[in-house]
Design a protein around this motif. Sequence first.
Motif, PDB file in Angstrom:
ATOM      1  N   LYS A  14       0.807  -1.161  -0.097  1.00 18.57           N
ATOM      2  CA  LYS A  14       0.011   0.085  -0.122  1.00 18.57           C
ATOM      3  C   LYS A  14       0.871   1.456  -0.043  1.00 18.57           C
ATOM      4  CE  LYS A  14      -0.589  -0.360   4.938  1.00 18.57           C
ATOM      5  NZ  LYS A  14      -1.415  -0.406   6.233  1.00 18.57           N
ATOM      6  N   VAL A  67      -3.549   3.457  -8.844  1.00 16.87           N
ATOM      7  CA  VAL A  67      -4.261   4.118  -7.539  1.00 16.87           C
ATOM      8  C   VAL A  67      -4.803   5.528  -8.049  1.00 16.87           C
ATOM      9  CG1 VAL A  67      -3.881   5.014  -5.111  1.00 16.87           C
ATOM     10  CG2 VAL A  67      -2.687   2.979  -5.901  1.00 16.87           C
ATOM     11  N   TRP A 126       5.374   6.573  -5.031  1.00 14.51           N
ATOM     12  CA  TRP A 126       5.189   5.500  -4.086  1.00 14.51           C
ATOM     13  C   TRP A 126       6.324   5.644  -3.246  1.00 14.51           C
ATOM     14  CZ3 TRP A 126       5.438   5.297  -9.297  1.00 14.51           C
ATOM     15  CH2 TRP A 126       6.513   4.862 -10.009  1.00 14.51           C
ATOM     16  N   ASP A 142      -4.246   5.762  -0.912  1.00 11.53           N
ATOM     17  CA  ASP A 142      -3.465   4.742  -1.232  1.00 11.53           C
ATOM     18  C   ASP A 142      -3.878   3.286  -1.570  1.00 11.53           C
ATOM     19  OD1 ASP A 142      -3.999   3.283   1.110  1.00 11.53           O
ATOM     20  OD2 ASP A 142      -2.308   4.296   2.413  1.00 11.53           O
ATOM     21  N   ASN A 143      -3.198   2.214  -1.685  1.00 11.07           N
ATOM     22  CA  ASN A 143      -3.593   1.076  -2.417  1.00 11.07           C
ATOM     23  C   ASN A 143      -4.720   0.559  -1.296  1.00 11.07           C
ATOM     24  OD1 ASN A 143      -0.561   1.387  -2.632  1.00 11.07           O
ATOM     25  ND2 ASN A 143      -1.120  -0.154  -4.204  1.00 11.07           N
ATOM     26  N   SER A 144      -4.447   0.639  -0.066  1.00  8.46           N
ATOM     27  CA  SER A 144      -5.565  -0.048   1.055  1.00  8.46           C
ATOM     28  C   SER A 144      -6.649   0.836   0.848  1.00  8.46           C
ATOM     29  CB  SER A 144      -4.910   0.238   2.496  1.00  8.46           C
ATOM     30  OG  SER A 144      -4.806   1.615   2.534  1.00  8.46           O
ATOM     31  N   SER A 145      -6.927   1.725   0.199  1.00  5.23           N
ATOM     32  CA  SER A 145      -8.345   2.578  -0.054  1.00  5.23           C
ATOM     33  C   SER A 145      -9.102   1.884  -0.970  1.00  5.23           C
ATOM     34  CB  SER A 145      -8.159   3.932  -0.712  1.00  5.23           C
ATOM     35  OG  SER A 145      -7.167   4.671   0.023  1.00  5.23           O
ATOM     36  N   SER A 181      -5.988  -6.235  -4.727  1.00  6.25           N
ATOM     37  CA  SER A 181      -4.765  -6.405  -4.138  1.00  6.25           C
ATOM     38  C   SER A 181      -3.526  -6.166  -5.113  1.00  6.25           C
ATOM     39  CB  SER A 181      -4.480  -7.856  -3.551  1.00  6.25           C
ATOM     40  OG  SER A 181      -5.559  -8.012  -2.669  1.00  6.25           O
ATOM     41  N   SER A 224       4.269  -0.294   5.150  1.00  4.19           N
ATOM     42  CA  SER A 224       3.214  -0.372   3.866  1.00  4.19           C
ATOM     43  C   SER A 224       3.416  -1.842   3.094  1.00  4.19           C
ATOM     44  CB  SER A 224       3.423   0.698   2.875  1.00  4.19           C
ATOM     45  OG  SER A 224       4.576   0.880   2.389  1.00  4.19           O
TER      46      SER A 224
END
Length: 354
Positions: free
Chosen positions: A133, A167, A207, A228-231, A237, A298
């Motif tokens: 992330k 992203v 990143w 970020d990616n986790s959003s 994934s 992350s």
Amino acid sequence: MVYKSQSVIKLPLAALALSLTLLISACGSGSGSTNANAPQTPTPTAKTEEKVQTINFAYMPNMGGAAPIAIGEEKGFFKEAGIKMNAVKFLSGPPEFQAMAAGEIDIAYIGPGATFLSAQGQGNIIGIVSLGKSDMVFATKKSGIKEFKDLKGKTVGVPKGTSGEMVLNLGIEKAGLKLSDVNIVNMDVAGAVTAYVAGKVDAVAIWSPYTSEIEKQIGKENMVKLGDNSSFFPEYSFPSSWVVNPKFLKEKPELVDKFMKAMAKTTEYKISHSDEAVKLTAAYTQVPEDSLKQELESIDWIDSKKLATVFKDGTAKQWFDNLQKLFVANGKMDSIVPSEKFMTTDPAIKAVNP
């Protein structure tokens, strides 16, 4: 691109002649007769050198891409496997694929954003390094942007074909905007960082560790994180991978097996010795330790056993299938390719279960 050539140790002829003379003299001394049953001194050979094979490897100066090289070299894991790693630094995935197409790179570390090039047949994924992330979209404080929807009409710098772009695109879509609503400018990594710091763009998609470098230069209070990616978990994934040149895989499959066995050792070591891994990687890349430590926050490492499992049970296939949906949506691919067509899983599985 120029690579360091592997040197082969050769014994000078004069030294070899002298060695033989001394050996003959020693055998002929004393009684003046030779003993056929006496132990013979074996002639030195270069068996070890002959077995060493070079892999031209593309890495990125971060924990995912460089830690395995730094650890493998320091701990001798590559040497044990009979491999010499000719490591070449890159800052993003697309140029690595260009170098592979030119025959200059054999195996590379890529982030999720360059996976579409594997799906197009330019490289076989042989391992998954991590889920991350670390890809983030930041707006400048003075831009007035607080959410993705505020990007409408604004200028965003991003290296295209990267996970940062993925992203950004997801955030734009989630906000109900179209890509055409935003002025997206393609920049290389260094250019994107410089443009953001200088206020020449309203936002940037980049990143770690470059996010940490931006923070050092302008201060966290002047950065507005949009996501970020986790959003976008759990629907998406973001795996970073090892990818091999298809020609190299076809011609030297046994060398790919050796690579994955060595990488299995580096993976276990970096997970169980994270502080040392950071120090070795910092020394190797010249990236500050604190930036690399922040990057670790992350990263979700994929250990060797988990890698074998996700390759066998179809989880990895699902990760890459979902990524392809994004690539189709943003025009990088015309249609989804069955992920098993560009995944070569045997070397990683054999590394755990030989």
